[in-house]
Design an enzyme around this catalytic site. Structure first.
Site, PDB file in Angstrom:
ATOM      1  N   THR A  40      40.081  39.896  38.998  1.00 38.20           N
ATOM      2  CA  THR A  40      40.667  40.061  40.333  1.00 38.20           C
ATOM      3  C   THR A  40      39.610  40.502  41.335  1.00 38.20           C
ATOM      4  OG1 THR A  40      42.844  40.600  39.417  1.00 38.20           O
ATOM      5  CG2 THR A  40      42.389  41.324  41.673  1.00 38.20           C
ATOM      6  N   HIS A  43      37.528  37.623  42.453  1.00 34.71           N
ATOM      7  CA  HIS A  43      38.242  36.812  43.450  1.00 34.71           C
ATOM      8  C   HIS A  43      38.155  37.454  44.835  1.00 34.71           C
ATOM      9  CE1 HIS A  43      40.040  33.777  40.857  1.00 34.71           C
ATOM     10  NE2 HIS A  43      40.383  34.719  40.005  1.00 34.71           N
TER      11      HIS A  43
END
Length: 345
Positions: A40, A43
């Site tokens: 995450t 990203h």
């Protein structure tokens, strides 16, 4: 205090100085000692379409952490100053139907630490007291920092009964390797792990995999024959988010097989629904951790199995001081590593 933040909409992060967060009612302030890097976070640093759709800068990122409680807000009785803790990163509303029914992990208003609210890539983080998981005083700080991904692995692996079953795990990232160790811990017969990275497959083998398969060079069906398996796999754990991995998993499942799917695909992809139907397969989506059954399960398993603890710790392959965050991100993005930890102490 130091904080690694998304200061504007677009690629990149900055290590900046920001005021320490204040603690409110029913909240706990934690001095971060270790923090784990997650997909995450990659990203968010890259600022892809998903990141742009959910994050509103400025925001301190990071959600895998371990630290020491330094302050508690009014109304907090479950946590004490000085305790060493990890944190559940999903902050729930406690009001929707799922929350009221005790299914907080599927709260429709989940607010995520480091994504929707300031996170733990900083000297201090504030979370609700109900999200604090108190750790034993003697726990290794690095181990305490990976309870979030360990929880993902535990939630996925324990979704279906596994004792005596043949298990296929697609994706030998840190969570896939942790799930390998858990599968063996709970008594799976054969555990086969696939990936395209030999270094990650080596980690899976060390964690207890009976066979590892580099699917750039071999097929899963060949490994089934080598193991003497006359039928397909009973349980599948999809950890990669790769469409081809999911397709090959479905092709190698036994009739009535069960698949827990944690890996998040980048795009939509076709599924052989005919085989899912005719083979009566079950596919279950997994997101985060069950609150808080998963936390009790992983703490209990670690406390009773030195081998499992060693296997989980072996997933941590790289450690960097917080000031070297760029090198930490580059290492995590390379794929030639296990879990990457940043030291904030």
């Amino acid at each position: 205090m130091r904080a690694l933040a998304k200061t504007h909409a677009g690629p990149g992060l900055k290590l900046i100085d920001v005021p320490e967060p204040s603690v409110g009612a029913d909240e706990v302030k934690i001095r971060v000692l270790r923090a784990g890097l997650c997909g995450t976070d990659l990203h968010l640093e890259q600022w892809d379409e998903w990141a742009a759709s959910v994050v509103h800068p400025p925001l301190v990122i990071g959600h895998e952490f371990y630290g020491e409680v330094t302050e508690i807000g009014p109304g907090v009785t479950s946590v004490q100053v000085g305790q060493r803790v990890s944190g559940e990163g999903h902050v729930v509303c406690n009001e929707c139907r799922n929350c009221r029914a005790g299914r907080r992990q599927v709260c429709i208003r989940t607010n995520s630490v480091g994504v929707n609210r300031d996170g733990a890539f900083a000297d201090y983080v504030v979370i609700p007291a109900s999200n604090v998981w108190v750790q034993p005083d003697d726990i290794d700080p690095d181990l305490g920092a990976v309870f979030d991904p360990l929880g993902n692995a535990t939630h996925t692996a324990l979704s279906f009964p596994m004792a005596g079953e043949d298990v296929l795990i697609t994706g030998a990232g840190p969570i896939g390797v942790m799930a390998t160790a858990i599968a063996k811990h709970v008594g799976a017969r054969h555990v086969v792990v696939t990936d395209v990275s030999d270094s990650r497959l080596d980690l899976a083998k060390a964690a207890g995999a009976d066979r590892v398969v580099n699917v750039a060079q071999q097929r899963i069906a060949d490994t089934q024959r080598d193991l003497g398996m006359r039928e397909g796999f009973d349980v599948g754990l999809e950890m990669s988010g790769n469409p081809q991995a999911m397709a090959e998993m479905i092709d190698n499942m036994n009739h009535g097989g069960r698949i827990a799917m944690l890996g998040l695909p980048k795009d939509d992809f076709p599924v052989n629904w005919g085989r899912v139907i005719t083979h009566m397969l079950t596919i279950k989506g997994i997101y985060g951790r069950e609150m808080y059954d998963t936390w009790y399960a992983m703490s209990s398993m670690l406390s009773t199995s030195p081998h499992l603890k060693q296997a989980v710790q072996s997933v941590i392959t790289h450690r960097f001081p917080a000031e070297q965050w760029q090198q930490a991100f580059e290492t995590a993005r390379s794929g030639q590593c296990g879990k990457v930890i940043m030291d904030w102490s």
